[in-house]
Design an enzyme around this catalytic site. Structure first.
Site, short mmCIF file in Angstrom:
data_model
loop_
_atom_site.label_atom_id
_atom_site.label_comp_id
_atom_site.label_asym_id
_atom_site.label_seq_id
_atom_site.Cartn_x
_atom_site.Cartn_y
_atom_site.Cartn_z
N HIS A 752 32.62 24.89 20.91
CA HIS A 752 33.83 25.63 20.53
C HIS A 752 33.58 27.13 20.68
O HIS A 752 33.58 27.89 19.71
CB HIS A 752 34.25 25.28 19.11
CG HIS A 752 34.73 23.88 18.95
ND1 HIS A 752 33.93 22.86 18.48
CD2 HIS A 752 35.93 23.31 19.23
CE1 HIS A 752 34.61 21.73 18.46
NE2 HIS A 752 35.84 21.98 18.91
N HIS A 756 35.29 27.34 26.09
CA HIS A 756 36.25 26.28 25.76
C HIS A 756 37.66 26.84 25.61
O HIS A 756 38.63 26.23 26.09
CB HIS A 756 35.82 25.57 24.47
CG HIS A 756 36.86 24.66 23.90
ND1 HIS A 756 37.26 23.50 24.51
CD2 HIS A 756 37.61 24.77 22.76
CE1 HIS A 756 38.18 22.91 23.77
NE2 HIS A 756 38.42 23.67 22.72
N HIS A 836 43.19 29.35 19.73
CA HIS A 836 43.22 28.12 18.96
C HIS A 836 41.90 27.76 18.29
O HIS A 836 41.89 27.01 17.31
CB HIS A 836 43.69 26.96 19.85
CG HIS A 836 42.61 26.34 20.65
ND1 HIS A 836 42.08 26.92 21.78
CD2 HIS A 836 41.93 25.17 20.49
CE1 HIS A 836 41.15 26.15 22.29
NE2 HIS A 836 41.03 25.08 21.53
N ASP A 837 40.76 28.26 18.75
CA ASP A 837 39.48 27.99 18.10
C ASP A 837 38.75 29.28 17.74
O ASP A 837 37.52 29.30 17.68
CB ASP A 837 38.59 27.13 19.02
CG ASP A 837 38.87 25.65 18.88
OD1 ASP A 837 39.32 25.24 17.79
OD2 ASP A 837 38.67 24.90 19.85
N GLN A 1001 31.91 8.66 23.79
CA GLN A 1001 32.88 9.01 24.81
C GLN A 1001 33.84 7.87 25.11
O GLN A 1001 35.04 8.09 25.29
CB GLN A 1001 32.16 9.45 26.09
CG GLN A 1001 31.44 10.78 25.96
CD GLN A 1001 32.39 11.91 25.62
OE1 GLN A 1001 33.43 12.08 26.22
NE2 GLN A 1001 32.03 12.69 24.61
#
Length: 1141
Positions: A752, A756, A836-837, A1001
């Site tokens: 993050h 990203h 957003h992060d 995943q």
């Protein structure tokens, strides 16, 4: 010596003494003049100013005088042409003789035979140039009114003149290029060429209605000039008419400048170019004042000249709609006076409103959500009708901080039983309706800031809690506290109003040298975000210690319930002996003073943490955005963050015990983007931005990992590609400054980070700009719409549509999201992706809640990180004027933009993932489908878009997917190490000693990314391309089989939802989507890895392999069904997936 208040009253009240000859003019002169103006002393002696002043101040008088004078001159000239005005007989005879001599040889270059001169009835006796002059003046008048209309519609003067220049170009093309003779200038081909040139220019500049009027007027003027201007050559006549048109438009511009502007008209220079057409929907605009007929009339009768509005209705304060200086000048010292009149509620009006709502509910065609909202209002009105009128005195706006006044709906008061909903009614109402009843009017419940009902559970009590704690006058920062706050009734009191009132006072105090703005996550200014922000303050992120990679380092870090925020303050009114700087808690945003160092010191690793003691508290307002995703637990605000500030013993599991949080410090200089603002050595990689598999890690290497400029560079390229800089007049330096400060605020953690954020920004740009097969757009031809947008509150650039320069598809079989989403909403989506992060700690929401981190306490364990990202990013934006790249947005646009950004950021919370997917599926499977004219539907699409972009790693090519997987796994392992060091159970997939990468995943794709892509694709919003018949015959094996499994059924559903019947012809056609292809390929890859791991484990221990194998086979079967029946609703799969979440 006059008192300032008396001077203000003299300015505002009519003056009955002074100039006796012109009392009206003198009164107006005194009313409008500035006391400090040099004109004030000489206005009594200037008779011309006294006469013209009322005309200039009154729009109606000036317009009427202008129109009357022009009409009088035109009538006078017409009468002169007809010979109705007396003239000398000898002059008339001489003029007649000259006319006959001139008409004998014939008119050279004339079109129609016959005598030149005036009109019948005596016109020949006048001068032969009087009729052409009168005609040219008439044409000038016609263009004057047309120009005035165009200018007031927002067309700039150069553009209006350019239209006539286009007509001149058309005439030159007809006469010189095409060789049309003078006898055929009135022919249809000649007129068609000229009007075609004008239409082409009009199409680019004007809206449809204005363009039609301009073309019709120009056509009529050209025809009249060719027929009537007989004194000139035929080839010159159109140019003379166009010259008269230019003079008329210039005259209109001059008249427009001298006439007073209306209060509702926007400044002409801020309208911008009209190259982008607007939307059809009407955007509500704030009115200056709202009144209730019966209530206001009763109030005015009781308090003479003082007028009041109903405070039971929400209203934006005037200081938010205009600048503070303008508002202070207008209201003067009278603004601080308090009126002790009571507020009455007209029961008859409420009964009438209840009856109207009941009639509306009888309509069976209303949507269910509208019926629910109306039923909520009806229940509220019916409840209030059972009570008597509520009389509540207004609160004195001048509130002393020592009075400890409390006005919270959630606390006991004498008025609570009258204002709150009775418990019997609460028990009878369903929970969803109860949340709607308790909601407040804020930006959370309304995209434009206007009061509307929102189905989201926004609780009124959480947003209206305000406490003014007692503070001693000797506090070091008592000068910085708001001492004046206007309080309305609790039912309409909102956090945005409280903060704006506090900021309005602080703006005055902080205008002094040395004053600093206090940045708090709770503050959300509503008006211009940087008003009152001093130039000497800055919020700068400085990470003291990065996240540890092992438990040994985490155990050595210090504890603290407050993250101290120290800075030096200076104010003129501070006593010299006060030297202790105040300390601000960065988690709750309130100041506190350090206690005695000897009082219970907590030492760990050589760091002493003193327990703070609260001495001062400003207005506390809980953010409305905290309650978007709340449960139905309680309607009473819990001041857990305040309790946390006063808590002396620190728990072992506190987040502060595991890492040193970033410290926010006030510095003298902001973080500015380095030169050059745009790096010129990235063109080769930036050319690949229009590809889904953008090589972002190669870009990182080119820029430099330590440079940290990837987010700002990519943001500039994408905004420039979309034309957003021109559409919103964004200053590039402020834009780059903010985005550079934003990327610096991202921490250097494995996943993050700023890389990203850049990847998510690129993903939302790609999803909104690339061609989508079968998608219909609300506009055609890149921005041309109907003329129904003239009543919109926004300009075309702000509410229009923008397209990427890479979008060059002309086939109507394709569309793109940017053709359905207005430019303002699209820019909000891009900014939300970059934010957003922001300041992500590298830990999950569950970890912050389990460790009682300050952010979890602050945001009540709900969407903790998402709320923190939005609040911290907006705090950064509002901290410095150098970051304000939205300076050209007005108040309503800024509120709307901020709302959209926050809603998009909050949508990235994966805890609400299935709720969003289910809501979106219900919207897509509805008969109507997605209504692009509905703002709520567009917001839902944008939320799904940013959600897909946020978890797009499995949908990238294998190389990029593995790189992103490595980052998220390392971040998970760091959290697992910290959980082990704290004695907490290690979260799934985060145990470094037992890696489960393939299972992580595969499960993430099966349960999260797969359903989201399926829903997004079933709505027909996934970029791709049609598979032609030749391509289908040439394809073999995997690509076609995969395409048969997923996209083909999806296209059936897309075509059924489209309104156009033409799309049904493509029902059988296939779509190639690169995103879904990568997702299926990566999912197959992880399934093969799981099978290989199980095979190797089965060789070692066959007995232990039975249970995992059966579980894995169920997951594989589920994804196969998803691939084969992708067009079906997934409602039955969601309940089985939620436990896995």
């Amino acid at each position: 010596m006059a008192v300032p208040g008396d001077a203000a009253r003299v300015r505002d009240k009519p003056v009955h003494s002074g100039v006796s000859q012109a009392p009206t003019a003198g009164r107006d002169c005194h009313h409008r003049a500035d006391p400090a103006s040099p004109r004030d002393s000489g206005c009594r002696g200037c008779w011309g100013d006294l006469v013209l002043q009322p005309l200039r101040s009154s729009r109606k008088l000036s317009s009427a005088l202008c129109a009357g004078s022009l009409s009088f001159l035109l009538a006078l000239l017409v009468r002169l042409v007809r010979g109705e005005v007396g003239c000398d007989l000898e002059q008339c005879k001489e003029a007649a003789a000259a006319e006959e001599e001139e008409a004998a040889p014939g008119a050279e270059g004339g079109v129609f035979p016959g005598p030149r001169g005036g009109a019948p009835g005596g016109g020949a006796r006048l001068s032969p140039w009087l009729q052409p002059s009168a005609l040219l003046f008439s044409l000038l008048c016609a263009f004057f009114w047309m120009g005035l209309y165009l200018l007031r519609a927002g067309v700039r003067l150069p553009l209006a003149v350019a239209l006539l220049a286009a007509c001149c170009g058309g005439e030159a093309l007809v006469q010189i290029g095409l060789g049309v003779g003078e006898d055929h200038l009135l022919s249809l081909p000649a007129a068609g060429v000229v009007l075609s040139c004008l239409a082409a220019a009009t199409w680019l500049v004007l809206r449809l209605r204005l363009g039609v009027l301009m073309i019709a007027l120009t056509s009529a003027v050209r025809t009249v000039s060719l027929i009537s201007l007989e004194r000139f050559k035929v080839a010159w006549r159109p140019y003379l008419a166009y010259l008269a048109g230019v003079l008329g438009i210039l005259l209109a511009r001059y008249v427009e400048q001298i006439l007073p502007q209306s209060a509702e008209a926007a400044p002409r220079e801020h309208l911008g170019s009209q190259l982008i057409a607007g939307t059809k929907e009407d955007i509500p605009v704030f009115k200056r004042r709202r009144r209730s007929s019966s209530v206001v009339s009763a109030e005015m009768s009781g308090c003479s000249s003082k007028s009041h509005r109903r405070t039971s209705l929400p209203c934006i304060p005037r200081e938010q709609l205009m600048g503070h200086s303008e508002w202070d000048h207008k209201r003067g010292p009278r603004g601080s006076q308090s009126s002790g009149t009571s507020i009455t509620v007209d029961i008859a009006v409420m009964g009438e409103a209840h009856g109207l709502i009941t009639d509306l509910l009888a309509d069976p065609s209303l949507p269910p959500n509208v019926c629910t909202s109306l039923r909520a209002v009806s229940n509220l009105l019916s409840t209030q009708l059972t009570f008597q009128a509520i009389h509540k005195p207004r609160v004195n706006p001048v509130t002393s901080l020592s009075e400890n006044y409390t006005c919270s709906d959630s606390e006991e008061s004498s008025e609570k039983d009258k204002l709150a909903i009775p418990k019997r009614l609460r028990r009878s109402l369903p929970p969803g309706l109860l949340r709607r009843v308790s909601s407040t009017w804020t930006t959370t419940t309304s995209a434009t800031g206007l009061p509307t009902l929102e189905p989201a559970p926004v609780r009124r009590d959480r947003s209206t809690s305000i406490k003014l704690q007692e503070a001693p006058s000797s506090s070091p920062d008592s000068w910085n506290n708001p001492v004046m706050m206007t309080l309305t009734k609790s039912r309409s009191f909102t956090s945005s109003y409280a903060i704006s009132a506090a900021n309005h006072v602080k703006a005055k105090k902080q205008s002094r040298p040395g004053a600093l703005a206090k940045i708090s996550p709770l503050s959300s200014p509503c008006s211009s975000p940087l008003q009152g922000t001093p130039a000497s303050s800055l919020v700068s992120k400085i990470s003291a210690v990065q996240f540890p990679e092992s438990a040994d380092t985490t155990a050595k870090q210090s504890l603290g319930s407050h993250r101290a925020l120290t800075y030096t303050q200076s104010a003129p009114d501070l006593s010299p002996q006060i030297l202790t700087p105040p300390v601000i808690c960065s988690s709750c945003g309130r100041p506190y003073s350090q206690g005695n160092p000897a009082d219970e010191p907590l030492e760990r690793s050589g760091v002493a943490t003193r327990t703070p003691s609260r001495t001062d508290d400003t207005a506390q307002v809980t953010s409305d955005y905290e309650t978007n995703n709340n449960s139905d637990s309680s309607d009473i605000v819990q001041n857990e963050d305040e309790t946390e500030c006063l808590r002396e013993p620190l728990r072992k599991a506190s987040a502060c015990s595991t890492y040193a949080p970033e410290t926010m410090m006030f510095l003298d200089k902001p973080i500015l983007a380095p030169e050059p603002l745009v790096m010129d050595n990235l063109d080769s990689i930036m050319e690949q931005l229009n590809t889904w598999n953008f090589p972002i890690f190669d870009l990182v290497e080119n820029i430099g990992r330590k440079c940290g400029r990837i987010l700002s560079q990519v943001s500039y390229r994408l905004f420039e590609d979309m034309g957003l800089f021109e559409a919103f007049k964004i200053p590039i330096r402020e834009f780059m400054n903010y985005f550079h400060a934003l990327e610096i605020g991202y921490r250097d953690i494995p996943y993050h980070n700023r890389i990203h954020a850049t990847d998510v920004l690129h993903a939302v740009w790609y999803l909104t700009t690339q061609p989508i097969p079968g998608l219909s757009t609300v506009i055609n031809d890149h921005g041309s719409t109907s003329d129904s947008d003239s009543d919109s509150g926004f300009t075309h650039g702000h509410m229009g549509y923008v397209f990427s320069k890479t979008y060059n598809v002309t086939d109507d079989k394709y569309g793109c999201l940017s053709g359905n989403i207005p430019a303002l909403e699209l820019m909000a989506l891009y900014v939300a992706a970059a934010m957003h992060d922001y300041d992500h700690p590298g830990r999950t929401n569950a970890f912050l809640v389990a460790t009682s981190a300050p952010q979890a306490v602050l945001y009540n364990d709900r969407s903790v990180l998402e709320n923190h990202h939005a609040a911290a990013a907006w705090n950064l934006f509002m901290s410095r004027p150098e970051y304000n790249f939205l300076i050209n947005l007005d108040h309503v646009e800024f509120k709307h933009f901020r709302f959209l950004v926050i809603e998009a950021i909050l949508a990235t919370d994966l805890k609400k993932h299935f709720d969003f997917v289910a809501k979106f599926n219900g919207k897509v499977n509805d008969d109507v489908g997605i209504d692009w004219t509905n703002e709520n539907d567009r917001l839902l699409v944008c939320q799904m878009c940013i959600k897909l972009a946020d978890i797009n790693g499995p949908a990238k090519c294998k190389e990029l997917h593995l790189q992103w997987t490595d980052g998220i796994v390392n971040e998970f392992y760091e959290q697992g190490d910290e959980e082990a060091s704290l004695g907490l159970p290690i979260s799934p997939f985060m145990d470094r000693s037992a890696p489960q990468l393939a299972n992580l995943q595969e499960s993430f794709i099966s349960h999260i990314v797969g359903p989201l892509c399926n829903s997004y694709d079933s709505a027909g919003l996934m970029p791709g391309k049609w598979v032609e018949d030749s391509d289908e015959s040439g394809d073999t094996d995997d690509p076609e089989e995969e395409e048969e499994e997923a996209p083909a059924p999806n296209e059936e559903e897309t075509c059924e939802n489209n309104e156009s019947p033409k799309k049904k012809t493509f029902k059988r056609r296939k779509i190639y989507c690169q995103i879904t292809q990568h997702l299926l390929q990566n999912h197959k890859m992880w399934k093969k890895v799981i099978e290989e791991e199980q095979r190797l484990a089965g060789i070692e221990n066959q007995s232990l392999d039975q249970t995992p194998q059966s579980h894995s086979s169920e997951q594989i079967q589920a994804i196969k069904e998803e691939e084969e029946e992708k067009g079906k609703p997934r409602g039955e799969e969601i309940p089985t997936q939620k436990p896995d979440q």
